[in-house]
Motif scaffolding. Structure first.
Motif, mmCIF file in Angstrom:
data_model
loop_
_atom_site.group_PDB
_atom_site.id
_atom_site.type_symbol
_atom_site.label_atom_id
_atom_site.label_comp_id
_atom_site.label_asym_id
_atom_site.label_seq_id
_atom_site.Cartn_x
_atom_site.Cartn_y
_atom_site.Cartn_z
ATOM 1 N N ASP A 35 36.173 -78.788 -7.403
ATOM 2 C CA ASP A 35 35.927 -77.689 -6.464
ATOM 3 C C ASP A 35 34.961 -76.645 -6.997
ATOM 4 O OD1 ASP A 35 37.826 -78.939 -4.907
ATOM 5 O OD2 ASP A 35 39.462 -77.695 -5.645
ATOM 6 N N VAL A 39 28.052 -77.800 -5.519
ATOM 7 C CA VAL A 39 27.293 -76.964 -4.597
ATOM 8 C C VAL A 39 26.095 -77.755 -4.106
ATOM 9 C CG1 VAL A 39 25.998 -74.825 -4.329
ATOM 10 C CG2 VAL A 39 27.995 -74.882 -5.805
ATOM 11 N N ASP A 40 26.043 -77.946 -2.794
ATOM 12 C CA ASP A 40 24.921 -78.627 -2.170
ATOM 13 C C ASP A 40 24.088 -77.613 -1.387
ATOM 14 O OD1 ASP A 40 25.590 -81.190 -3.098
ATOM 15 O OD2 ASP A 40 27.006 -81.491 -1.458
ATOM 16 N N GLU A 42 23.542 -77.377 1.759
ATOM 17 C CA GLU A 42 24.234 -76.894 2.948
ATOM 18 C C GLU A 42 25.287 -75.823 2.618
ATOM 19 O OE1 GLU A 42 24.260 -80.176 2.092
ATOM 20 O OE2 GLU A 42 22.654 -80.891 3.372
ATOM 21 N N ASP A 43 25.776 -75.793 1.374
ATOM 22 C CA ASP A 43 26.764 -74.791 0.970
ATOM 23 C C ASP A 43 26.129 -73.435 0.686
ATOM 24 O OD1 ASP A 43 28.785 -76.734 1.056
ATOM 25 O OD2 ASP A 43 28.343 -77.355 -1.006
#
Length: 151
Positions: A35, A39-40, A42-43
């Motif tokens: 979690d 991080v992509d 879209e994030d």
């Protein structure tokens, strides 16, 4: 002959514990970073309906973000990965050493010492407090409580 074979197996087992094969495909088998660092694009960057940029800008931004994140991570891990591995290895070795040679012996020593104190404390409680509370309980046994509802 059997002893030599047994000794050889023991040395092989010991060697395998320190030089075990690592999985180059699944590098987080216990999912400790599931979690945290996932991080992509879209994030981080999103355009709501009605405020879209040009498609070419959006695709270029996506590619730039993904490639720069990928290569910056690889560069940082190449430069700092091994020194930090040494630091973390040293730190965890230090923690293990302190735990094995200081913490556990102190706790064991404390538990041995506290047993003597516990017996003396228990003896004092049974000698002085038990008779007092028995006397108080005999005094209070004749107390009757009645609850009435007055209207």
């Amino acid at each position: 002959m059997a002893e030599e074979h047994s000794g050889l197996e023991e040395r092989i087992i010991i060697k395998d514990q320190h030089t075990k094969e690592i999985d180059l495909v699944n590098r987080d088998p216990k999912h400790i970073n599931e979690d945290v660092v996932k991080v992509d694009f879209e994030d981080v960057i999103a355009e709501p309906v009605g405020t879209y940029s040009f498609d070419g800008v959006w695709k270029s931004s996506y590619t730039t973000f993904t490639v720069s994140k990928y290569w910056c991570y690889r560069l940082l891990s190449a430069v700092l990965g091994i020194p930090l591995a040494v630091v973390w290895g040293f730190l965890f070795a230090l923690i293990s050493f302190c735990h094995i040679w200081a913490v556990v012996p102190c706790i064991k020593s404390y538990l041995i010492e506290i047993q003597c104190v516990s017996r003396i404390y228990s003896l004092c409680i049974h000698t002085f407090c038990d008779p007092l509370f028995e006397a108080l309980s005999k005094i209070c046994t004749n107390i009757r409580v009645a609850v009435r509802k007055e209207t």
